[in-house]
Write an enzyme that holds these catalytic residues in place. Structure first.
Site, PDB file in Angstrom:
ATOM      1  N   ARG A  46       0.823  -1.214   0.000  1.00 35.02           N
ATOM      2  CA  ARG A  46       0.000   0.000   0.000  1.00 35.02           C
ATOM      3  C   ARG A  46       0.859   1.266   0.000  1.00 35.02           C
ATOM      4  O   ARG A  46       0.511   2.249  -0.626  1.00 35.02           O
ATOM      5  CB  ARG A  46      -0.903   0.019   1.231  1.00 35.02           C
ATOM      6  CG  ARG A  46      -2.055  -0.939   1.142  1.00 35.02           C
ATOM      7  CD  ARG A  46      -3.200  -0.443   2.005  1.00 35.02           C
ATOM      8  NE  ARG A  46      -4.305  -1.381   1.905  1.00 35.02           N
ATOM      9  CZ  ARG A  46      -4.414  -2.462   2.670  1.00 35.02           C
ATOM     10  NH1 ARG A  46      -3.524  -2.720   3.581  1.00 35.02           N
ATOM     11  NH2 ARG A  46      -5.419  -3.274   2.496  1.00 35.02           N
ATOM     12  N   TYR A  58     -11.840  10.621   2.136  1.00 35.72           N
ATOM     13  CA  TYR A  58     -13.053  10.463   2.936  1.00 35.72           C
ATOM     14  C   TYR A  58     -12.744  10.778   4.393  1.00 35.72           C
ATOM     15  O   TYR A  58     -11.592  10.699   4.827  1.00 35.72           O
ATOM     16  CB  TYR A  58     -13.661   9.065   2.762  1.00 35.72           C
ATOM     17  CG  TYR A  58     -12.954   7.951   3.488  1.00 35.72           C
ATOM     18  CD1 TYR A  58     -11.816   7.362   2.961  1.00 35.72           C
ATOM     19  CD2 TYR A  58     -13.437   7.480   4.699  1.00 35.72           C
ATOM     20  CE1 TYR A  58     -11.173   6.339   3.626  1.00 35.72           C
ATOM     21  CE2 TYR A  58     -12.808   6.442   5.373  1.00 35.72           C
ATOM     22  CZ  TYR A  58     -11.674   5.888   4.841  1.00 35.72           C
ATOM     23  OH  TYR A  58     -11.042   4.870   5.498  1.00 35.72           O
ATOM     24  N   TYR A  64       0.509   4.761  -2.046  1.00 35.75           N
ATOM     25  CA  TYR A  64       0.354   6.087  -1.449  1.00 35.75           C
ATOM     26  C   TYR A  64       1.449   7.054  -1.922  1.00 35.75           C
ATOM     27  O   TYR A  64       1.212   8.236  -2.098  1.00 35.75           O
ATOM     28  CB  TYR A  64       0.311   5.993   0.087  1.00 35.75           C
ATOM     29  CG  TYR A  64      -0.796   5.080   0.566  1.00 35.75           C
ATOM     30  CD1 TYR A  64      -1.992   4.982  -0.151  1.00 35.75           C
ATOM     31  CD2 TYR A  64      -0.665   4.286   1.693  1.00 35.75           C
ATOM     32  CE1 TYR A  64      -3.003   4.130   0.247  1.00 35.75           C
ATOM     33  CE2 TYR A  64      -1.678   3.436   2.103  1.00 35.75           C
ATOM     34  CZ  TYR A  64      -2.843   3.359   1.366  1.00 35.75           C
ATOM     35  OH  TYR A  64      -3.847   2.522   1.760  1.00 35.75           O
TER      36      TYR A  64
HETATM   37  C1  LIG Z   1      -7.042   4.994   6.921  1.00 30.34           C
HETATM   38  S1  LIG Z   1      -8.235   5.222   8.153  1.00 30.34           S
HETATM   39  C2  LIG Z   1      -9.010   6.631   7.454  1.00 30.34           C
HETATM   40  C3  LIG Z   1      -9.873   7.398   8.395  1.00 30.34           C
HETATM   41  C4  LIG Z   1     -10.481   8.642   7.795  1.00 30.34           C
HETATM   42  N1  LIG Z   1      -9.438   9.539   7.320  1.00 30.34           N
HETATM   43  C5  LIG Z   1     -11.395   9.343   8.765  1.00 30.34           C
HETATM   44  O1  LIG Z   1     -11.220  10.543   8.955  1.00 30.34           O
HETATM   45  O2  LIG Z   1     -12.287   8.711   9.319  1.00 30.34           O
HETATM   46  C6  LIG Z   1      -9.267   3.830   7.883  1.00 30.34           C
HETATM   47  C7  LIG Z   1      -9.942   3.399   9.155  1.00 30.34           C
HETATM   48  O3  LIG Z   1     -10.996   4.298   9.440  1.00 30.34           O
HETATM   49  C8  LIG Z   1     -12.034   3.636  10.087  1.00 30.34           C
HETATM   50  N2  LIG Z   1     -13.236   3.757   9.248  1.00 30.34           N
HETATM   51  C9  LIG Z   1     -13.304   3.933   7.921  1.00 30.34           C
HETATM   52  N3  LIG Z   1     -14.583   4.007   7.511  1.00 30.34           N
HETATM   53  C10 LIG Z   1     -15.340   3.871   8.632  1.00 30.34           C
HETATM   54  C11 LIG Z   1     -16.742   3.854   8.893  1.00 30.34           C
HETATM   55  N4  LIG Z   1     -17.631   3.990   7.902  1.00 30.34           N
HETATM   56  N5  LIG Z   1     -17.147   3.687  10.154  1.00 30.34           N
HETATM   57  C12 LIG Z   1     -16.272   3.527  11.175  1.00 30.34           C
HETATM   58  N6  LIG Z   1     -14.941   3.530  11.004  1.00 30.34           N
HETATM   59  C13 LIG Z   1     -14.484   3.704   9.748  1.00 30.34           C
HETATM   60  C14 LIG Z   1     -11.619   2.161  10.235  1.00 30.34           C
HETATM   61  O4  LIG Z   1     -10.988   1.997  11.498  1.00 30.34           O
HETATM   62  C15 LIG Z   1     -10.618   2.051   9.108  1.00 30.34           C
HETATM   63  O5  LIG Z   1      -9.711   0.995   9.327  1.00 30.34           O
END
Ligand SMILES: C[S@@+](CC[C@H](N)C(=O)[O-])C[C@H]1O[C@@H](n2cnc3c(N)ncnc32)[C@H](O)[C@@H]1O
Lengths: 99, 278
Positions: B77, B103, B81
């Site tokens: 990954r 997102y 990136y």
């Molecule tokens: C790389 S991080 C990105 C987080 C993102 N930048 C944010 O602000 O929420 C990815 C992690 O975010 C969390 N995540 C992503 N989508 C989610 C959702 N719909 N609900 C809850 N946690 C979520 C999970 O822990 C996932 O492994």
């Protein structure tokens, strides 16, 4: 038929629609000539049917962040796997999984 | 909402970068400023978790380039990136206004937005990050707890395996990326469950195995409800988890008074009273 993305945006930004029950929301959508897929999605509470309507074949990768390992900048290193023992005293990029 | 009473400024020829968050839920979370960065950009790059959200973004700008195709099976990954950073920098260097859309919040558990902003600054470009509503924000609202009440630690799950970290079970513990633990590239042999068992073992040093664990998925479409599943720590080892879920451990022990500090505070207060009385 009213555009599905526009309808989703409208639902997402309207306080009365965002938390409306599936029945009530579908009643409103029926009058706006929403697609059958959108109404199915509302009833199911998930977007599976919309992916078919919008021709989205692949579920995208949820971007992940790199696993941060202390002591070393991820970008200083090559991409190969770090030995397990190095994964902590270094921000080794092999362990990076953040987007 | 777009600003209609003032003209927007446009300095041509000088590249400018913004990394903005789209928020978690389509239609609900995009800030006016983030939208404006998108609309005013010459080119928009998108790293979103939902292709439907990407369709929505395409309605805001005619040149939205998905960063998704840079993932590949077996490809680390981090390589993907770095490519994202290089793509955004290449457009910036041609003098374009570049907007990276991520997102949630672009700076929370995200490497490339911080990296590309750092690089843009190093090369003398104007570059900003605009916060977005993240999974973290959604979870406080949906699970109904305040991180200020008992304190709240956040960790990337695999860091608990690789590194010595001190967990405070008197506060909340939020674990990110549990669903992809042990899986560093797309489609790679998944060591997930074996790693997960070790994660549970590590957490077992601070929590009883019967302790409650919450698996949380916030709504990404406005027709969804949040998904909140309550299991035990023991069950965390085996439960199916997606990449879109965050794991929360509520406090396991009550806050303990710091007796030594309380005594010192009492002495201080008493001295202050004496001083006031004299
Ligand atoms: C790389 S991080 C990105 C987080 C993102 N930048 C944010 O602000 O929420 C990815 C992690 O975010 C969390 N995540 C992503 N989508 C989610 C959702 N719909 N609900 C809850 N946690 C979520 C999970 O822990 C996932 O492994």
């Amino acid at each position: 038929m009213t555009d599905t993305i526009e309808l989703l945006e409208a639902i997402g930004s309207d306080a009365s629609l965002r938390y409306a029950s599936a029945d009530i929301l579908n009643g409103v959508l029926e009058q706006t000539h929403a697609s059958a897929e959108l109404m199915t999605a509302v009833a199911a509470g998930n977007g599976a049917s919309l992916r078919v309507e919008l021709g989205i074949q692949q579920v995208p990768q949820t971007p992940q962040s790199p696993t941060q390992l202390p002591g070393q900048e991820p970008d200083e290193e090559e991409e190969e796997e770090a030995p397990q023992s190095e994964r902590c005293h270094s921000d080794h990029p092999s362990s990076l999984s953040f987007q | 909402m777009t600003n209609t009473i003032l003209p927007s400024l446009n300095v041509p020829g000088r590249g400018r970068l913004a990394c903005v968050g789209l928020g978690m839920t389509l239609g609900s979370h995009l800030t006016p400023l983030a939208r404006s960065h998108i609309v005013q950009a010459d080119v928009v790059f998108a790293a979103l978790s939902d292709a439907i959200a990407e369709e929505w973004l395409k309605r805001m700008h005619p040149d939205v380039r998905s960063l998704q195709p840079y993932y590949a099976e077996g490809k680390p990954r981090i390589k993907t990136y770095r490519e994202w950073v290089a793509l955004m920098m290449a457009e910036l260097r041609t003098g374009k206004r570049v907007c990276g859309v991520f997102y949630g919040h672009p700076g929370i558990f995200a490497w490339s937005p911080h990296k590309v902003i750092e690089q843009a600054h190093a090369e003398g470009y104007e570059a900003h990050m605009e916060p977005g509503i993240s999974a973290e924000d959604s979870l406080y609202a949906d699970l109904g707890f305040d991180p200020g009440r008992y304190g709240c630690q956040h960790f990337e799950a695999s860091q608990l395996l690789y590194c010595e970290r001190r967990i405070d079970p008197a506060g909340y513990l939020v674990l990110w990326q549990v669903g992809v633990i042990g899986n560093r590239s797309v489609g790679r042999f998944d060591a997930g469950l074996a790693y997960r068992a070790l994660l549970v073992e590590r957490l077992g040093q601070d929590y009883p195995l019967e302790h409650e664990v919450i698996i949380y998925r916030g709504a990404t479409l406005p027709i969804e409800r949040p998904r909140i599943q309550r299991i035990t720590l023991r069950e965390l080892a085996e439960v199916p988890l997606t990449a879109e879920e965050t794991v929360v451990l509520p406090p396991a022990v009550t806050l303990q008074p710091n007796r030594a500090m309380l005594e010192r505070l009492q002495t201080l207060d008493a001295r202050e009273k004496e001083g006031a009385a004299a």
